[in-house]
Write a protein that holds these residues in place. Structure first.
Motif, short mmCIF file in Angstrom:
data_model
loop_
_atom_site.label_atom_id
_atom_site.label_comp_id
_atom_site.label_asym_id
_atom_site.label_seq_id
_atom_site.Cartn_x
_atom_site.Cartn_y
_atom_site.Cartn_z
N GLU A 115 -4.92 -22.17 30.42
CA GLU A 115 -5.21 -21.69 31.76
C GLU A 115 -5.45 -20.18 31.72
N ILE A 116 -6.44 -19.73 32.49
CA ILE A 116 -6.78 -18.32 32.55
C ILE A 116 -6.75 -17.90 34.02
N TYR A 117 -6.05 -16.80 34.29
CA TYR A 117 -5.95 -16.28 35.65
C TYR A 117 -6.59 -14.90 35.69
N VAL A 118 -7.43 -14.67 36.70
CA VAL A 118 -8.20 -13.43 36.76
C VAL A 118 -8.02 -12.77 38.13
N GLU A 119 -7.71 -11.49 38.10
CA GLU A 119 -7.67 -10.68 39.32
C GLU A 119 -8.58 -9.48 39.10
N LEU A 120 -9.60 -9.39 39.94
CA LEU A 120 -10.52 -8.25 39.90
C LEU A 120 -10.04 -7.31 41.00
N LYS A 121 -9.66 -6.11 40.63
CA LYS A 121 -8.81 -5.27 41.46
C LYS A 121 -9.34 -3.87 41.64
N GLY A 122 -8.80 -3.21 42.64
CA GLY A 122 -9.00 -1.77 42.80
C GLY A 122 -8.11 -1.06 41.80
N SER A 123 -6.91 -0.65 42.23
CA SER A 123 -6.06 0.11 41.31
C SER A 123 -4.59 -0.29 41.36
N LYS A 124 -4.22 -1.22 42.19
CA LYS A 124 -2.80 -1.58 42.34
C LYS A 124 -2.41 -2.66 41.34
N ILE A 125 -2.09 -2.22 40.13
CA ILE A 125 -1.79 -3.14 39.03
C ILE A 125 -0.53 -3.96 39.29
N ALA A 126 0.53 -3.32 39.80
CA ALA A 126 1.78 -4.03 40.06
C ALA A 126 1.54 -5.17 41.07
N HIS A 127 0.69 -4.92 42.06
CA HIS A 127 0.37 -5.95 43.04
C HIS A 127 -0.41 -7.10 42.37
N ALA A 128 -1.27 -6.76 41.43
CA ALA A 128 -2.04 -7.78 40.71
C ALA A 128 -1.10 -8.71 39.93
N ARG B 265 -19.90 -23.26 23.84
CA ARG B 265 -20.33 -23.93 25.07
C ARG B 265 -19.29 -24.96 25.53
N ASP B 266 -18.03 -24.54 25.46
CA ASP B 266 -16.92 -25.36 25.95
C ASP B 266 -17.10 -25.56 27.46
N LYS B 267 -16.67 -26.69 27.95
CA LYS B 267 -16.77 -26.98 29.38
C LYS B 267 -15.57 -26.33 30.08
N ILE B 268 -15.84 -25.30 30.87
CA ILE B 268 -14.79 -24.52 31.53
C ILE B 268 -14.77 -24.84 33.02
N LYS C 9 -1.08 -15.07 54.04
CA LYS C 9 0.31 -14.72 53.71
C LYS C 9 0.63 -14.96 52.24
N THR C 10 -0.08 -15.88 51.60
CA THR C 10 0.21 -16.24 50.22
C THR C 10 -0.52 -15.31 49.26
N LEU C 11 0.23 -14.72 48.34
CA LEU C 11 -0.41 -13.90 47.31
C LEU C 11 -1.16 -14.82 46.36
N ARG C 12 -2.36 -14.41 45.95
CA ARG C 12 -3.16 -15.22 45.03
C ARG C 12 -4.15 -14.32 44.30
N CYS C 13 -4.52 -14.76 43.10
CA CYS C 13 -5.52 -14.03 42.34
C CYS C 13 -6.91 -14.52 42.74
N ASP C 14 -7.93 -13.95 42.14
CA ASP C 14 -9.30 -14.29 42.53
C ASP C 14 -9.78 -15.61 41.93
N TYR C 15 -9.51 -15.82 40.63
CA TYR C 15 -10.03 -17.00 39.94
C TYR C 15 -8.98 -17.58 38.99
N ALA C 16 -9.10 -18.88 38.77
CA ALA C 16 -8.35 -19.55 37.72
C ALA C 16 -9.36 -20.37 36.92
N LEU C 17 -9.24 -20.35 35.61
CA LEU C 17 -10.12 -21.12 34.75
C LEU C 17 -9.27 -22.03 33.88
N VAL C 18 -9.84 -23.18 33.54
CA VAL C 18 -9.15 -24.09 32.64
C VAL C 18 -10.13 -24.49 31.54
#
Length: 144
Positions: free
Chosen positions: A64-77, A32-35, A49-58
């Motif tokens: 730091e955790i970066y999350v991209e929930l994606k279709g199928s373009k992995i290189a773009h992620a 139950r860490d505070k995230i 115009k700026t590329l960005r992922c969906d979420y960042a967690l600390v």
């Protein structure tokens, strides 16, 4: 990590679920860490115009955790997460990071993906996980 009071929330739930369309990532949080969860796409970074992922967690220990929930373009992620790290991380090279791409379709582990994973480890002190449709990660592996 930079602060975005209007775009972040703190959770200490035993399960923290991030989902979009058919992609879902569940973080188990048995201690139950505070995230701190930052909604990056459409809140912390709003310009198209700026590329960005969906979420960042600390996590409370600074990981730091970066999350991209994606279709199928992995290189773009990879590009989206790299851009987000450069924009939001207080120290892109030093702070430990985990990066997740949860895709509806994952290509085989190609040499291109392996090269990108090595680049992230070297340049951003980041591990990179690519999963299909849904995944679960136990935060007790990285929290104190």
């Amino acid at each position: 990590m930079k602060r975005f009071p209007d775009c972040e929330e703190y959770k200490d739930d035993k399960k923290i679920v991030l989902s979009e369309n058919r992609s879902k990532l569940t973080f188990l949080n048995p201690k139950r860490d505070k995230i701190r969860i930052i909604t990056v796409d459409g809140c912390a970074i709003v310009d198209n115009k700026t590329l960005r992922c969906d979420y960042a967690l600390v996590c409370s220990n600074g990981v730091e955790i970066y999350v991209e929930l994606k279709g199928s373009k992995i290189a773009h992620a990879f590009k989206q997460i790299e851009s987000t790290i450069k924009l939001l991380s207080d120290n892109p090279q030093k702070i430990k990071k985990l990066c997740f791409v949860v895709s509806t379709r994952v290509p085989k582990l190609t040499t291109t993906i392996q090269q990108l994973q090595r680049k992230f480890k070297k340049n951003y002190n980041a591990s990179f996980c690519i999963k299909t449709i849904q995944d679960t990660y136990n935060l007790s592996k990285i929290t104190i």
